[in-house]
Write a protein that holds these residues in place. Structure first.
Motif, PDB file in Angstrom:
ATOM      1  N   GLY A 176       6.751   7.741  10.978  1.00 33.62           N
ATOM      2  CA  GLY A 176       6.634   6.984  12.221  1.00 33.62           C
ATOM      3  C   GLY A 176       5.369   6.147  12.245  1.00 33.62           C
ATOM      4  N   HIS A 177       5.249   5.295  13.242  1.00 35.40           N
ATOM      5  CA  HIS A 177       4.091   4.418  13.350  1.00 35.40           C
ATOM      6  C   HIS A 177       2.814   5.231  13.515  1.00 35.40           C
ATOM      7  N   HIS A 178       1.833   4.896  12.703  1.00 33.54           N
ATOM      8  CA  HIS A 178       0.520   5.523  12.790  1.00 33.54           C
ATOM      9  C   HIS A 178      -0.459   4.473  13.311  1.00 33.54           C
ATOM     10  N   PRO A 179      -1.317   4.823  14.271  1.00 29.78           N
ATOM     11  CA  PRO A 179      -2.206   3.831  14.869  1.00 29.78           C
ATOM     12  C   PRO A 179      -3.109   3.114  13.860  1.00 29.78           C
ATOM     13  N   ARG A 180      -3.472   3.775  12.761  1.00 34.02           N
ATOM     14  CA  ARG A 180      -4.353   3.151  11.775  1.00 34.02           C
ATOM     15  C   ARG A 180      -3.578   2.470  10.647  1.00 34.02           C
ATOM     16  N   SER A 181      -2.276   2.499  10.711  1.00 32.27           N
ATOM     17  CA  SER A 181      -1.455   1.897   9.662  1.00 32.27           C
ATOM     18  C   SER A 181      -1.383   0.384   9.836  1.00 32.27           C
ATOM     19  N   THR A 182      -1.570  -0.322   8.727  1.00 35.87           N
ATOM     20  CA  THR A 182      -1.463  -1.777   8.774  1.00 35.87           C
ATOM     21  C   THR A 182      -0.093  -2.243   8.308  1.00 35.87           C
ATOM     22  N   THR A 183       0.634  -1.361   7.633  1.00 31.53           N
ATOM     23  CA  THR A 183       1.954  -1.710   7.119  1.00 31.53           C
ATOM     24  C   THR A 183       2.992  -0.772   7.715  1.00 31.53           C
ATOM     25  N   PRO A 184       3.884  -1.271   8.558  1.00 34.14           N
ATOM     26  CA  PRO A 184       4.919  -0.399   9.125  1.00 34.14           C
ATOM     27  C   PRO A 184       5.933   0.000   8.048  1.00 34.14           C
ATOM     28  N   ALA A 185       6.558   1.134   8.250  1.00 35.67           N
ATOM     29  CA  ALA A 185       7.598   1.595   7.331  1.00 35.67           C
ATOM     30  C   ALA A 185       8.844   0.756   7.538  1.00 35.67           C
ATOM     31  N   THR A 186       9.280   0.076   6.483  1.00 32.87           N
ATOM     32  CA  THR A 186      10.497  -0.734   6.506  1.00 32.87           C
ATOM     33  C   THR A 186      11.239  -0.486   5.199  1.00 32.87           C
ATOM     34  N   PRO A 187      12.510  -0.868   5.113  1.00 25.95           N
ATOM     35  CA  PRO A 187      13.215  -0.713   3.839  1.00 25.95           C
ATOM     36  C   PRO A 187      12.491  -1.427   2.692  1.00 25.95           C
ATOM     37  N   THR A 188      11.834  -2.532   2.980  1.00 24.52           N
ATOM     38  CA  THR A 188      11.116  -3.267   1.941  1.00 24.52           C
ATOM     39  C   THR A 188       9.877  -2.518   1.480  1.00 24.52           C
ATOM     40  N   THR A 189       9.089  -1.974   2.422  1.00 25.44           N
ATOM     41  CA  THR A 189       7.868  -1.271   2.025  1.00 25.44           C
ATOM     42  C   THR A 189       8.166   0.092   1.396  1.00 25.44           C
ATOM     43  N   MET A 190       9.342   0.662   1.689  1.00 25.43           N
ATOM     44  CA  MET A 190       9.676   1.964   1.119  1.00 25.43           C
ATOM     45  C   MET A 190       9.868   1.917  -0.388  1.00 25.43           C
ATOM     46  N   THR A 191      10.144   0.754  -0.946  1.00 24.08           N
ATOM     47  CA  THR A 191      10.310   0.678  -2.404  1.00 24.08           C
ATOM     48  C   THR A 191       9.015   1.001  -3.115  1.00 24.08           C
ATOM     49  N   ALA A 192       7.885   0.868  -2.450  1.00 28.06           N
ATOM     50  CA  ALA A 192       6.592   1.188  -3.057  1.00 28.06           C
ATOM     51  C   ALA A 192       6.241   2.669  -2.938  1.00 28.06           C
ATOM     52  N   TRP A 193       7.056   3.456  -2.248  1.00 27.46           N
ATOM     53  CA  TRP A 193       6.738   4.869  -2.035  1.00 27.46           C
ATOM     54  C   TRP A 193       6.997   5.724  -3.260  1.00 27.46           C
ATOM     55  N   GLY A 194       7.761   5.259  -4.201  1.00 30.27           N
ATOM     56  CA  GLY A 194       8.041   6.049  -5.395  1.00 30.27           C
ATOM     57  C   GLY A 194       8.837   5.255  -6.402  1.00 30.27           C
ATOM     58  N   LYS A 195       8.473   5.412  -7.659  1.00 28.61           N
ATOM     59  CA  LYS A 195       9.123   4.635  -8.713  1.00 28.61           C
ATOM     60  C   LYS A 195      10.527   5.150  -9.032  1.00 28.61           C
ATOM     61  N   TYR A 196      10.692   6.450  -9.010  1.00 26.85           N
ATOM     62  CA  TYR A 196      11.984   7.049  -9.374  1.00 26.85           C
ATOM     63  C   TYR A 196      12.551   7.841  -8.203  1.00 26.85           C
ATOM     64  N   THR A 197      12.697   7.192  -7.066  1.00 24.00           N
ATOM     65  CA  THR A 197      13.212   7.852  -5.880  1.00 24.00           C
ATOM     66  C   THR A 197      14.700   8.122  -6.041  1.00 24.00           C
ATOM     67  N   SER A 198      15.108   9.360  -5.749  1.00 23.57           N
ATOM     68  CA  SER A 198      16.523   9.719  -5.866  1.00 23.57           C
ATOM     69  C   SER A 198      17.328   9.054  -4.755  1.00 23.57           C
ATOM     70  N   PRO A 199      18.625   8.884  -4.972  1.00 22.83           N
ATOM     71  CA  PRO A 199      19.470   8.311  -3.921  1.00 22.83           C
ATOM     72  C   PRO A 199      19.424   9.121  -2.625  1.00 22.83           C
ATOM     73  N   ARG A 200      19.343  10.437  -2.729  1.00 20.64           N
ATOM     74  CA  ARG A 200      19.281  11.281  -1.521  1.00 20.64           C
ATOM     75  C   ARG A 200      17.974  11.054  -0.765  1.00 20.64           C
ATOM     76  N   LEU A 201      16.851  11.016  -1.484  1.00 19.32           N
ATOM     77  CA  LEU A 201      15.572  10.790  -0.823  1.00 19.32           C
ATOM     78  C   LEU A 201      15.544   9.409  -0.179  1.00 19.32           C
ATOM     79  N   LEU A 202      16.067   8.412  -0.854  1.00 18.02           N
ATOM     80  CA  LEU A 202      16.110   7.072  -0.277  1.00 18.02           C
ATOM     81  C   LEU A 202      16.950   7.065   1.006  1.00 18.02           C
ATOM     82  N   ALA A 203      18.076   7.778   0.995  1.00 16.92           N
ATOM     83  CA  ALA A 203      18.918   7.863   2.194  1.00 16.92           C
ATOM     84  C   ALA A 203      18.172   8.542   3.338  1.00 16.92           C
ATOM     85  N   VAL A 204      17.421   9.588   3.026  1.00 17.47           N
ATOM     86  CA  VAL A 204      16.650  10.290   4.054  1.00 17.47           C
ATOM     87  C   VAL A 204      15.544   9.379   4.591  1.00 17.47           C
TER      88      VAL A 204
END
Length: 74
Positions: free
Chosen positions: A37-65
């Motif tokens: 969720g939104h964090h007051p000190r976060s400069t980048t909101p969580a979006t489908p585009t920014t989530m690609t940077a969260w992990g190089k080998y993200t499983s399909p299940r984790l991506l769905a979650v």
């Protein structure tokens, strides 16, 4: 980025097991939302585009979650 302490790492692993151990993606997304969720000190909101940077080998299940966790904000 890994947590700087063993306790932080252990808490993250326990949370991940609890969240991903469920049977339903939507329920897991709801549980993950407290972390994505939104964090007051976060400069980048969580979006489908920014989530690609969260992990190089993200499983399909984790991506769905992850997508389910930010769904209410889309």
């Amino acid at each position: 980025m890994a947590p700087p302490t063993a306790a932080g790492t252990a808490a993250g692993v326990i949370a991940a097991l609890h969240i991903l151990g469920g049977q339903h993606v939507q329920l897991a997304g709801t549980k993950l939302r407290r972390f994505t969720g939104h964090h007051p000190r976060s400069t980048t909101p969580a979006t489908p585009t920014t989530m690609t940077a969260w992990g190089k080998y993200t499983s399909p299940r984790l991506l769905a979650v992850q997508l389910a966790s930010i769904g209410p904000d889309l």
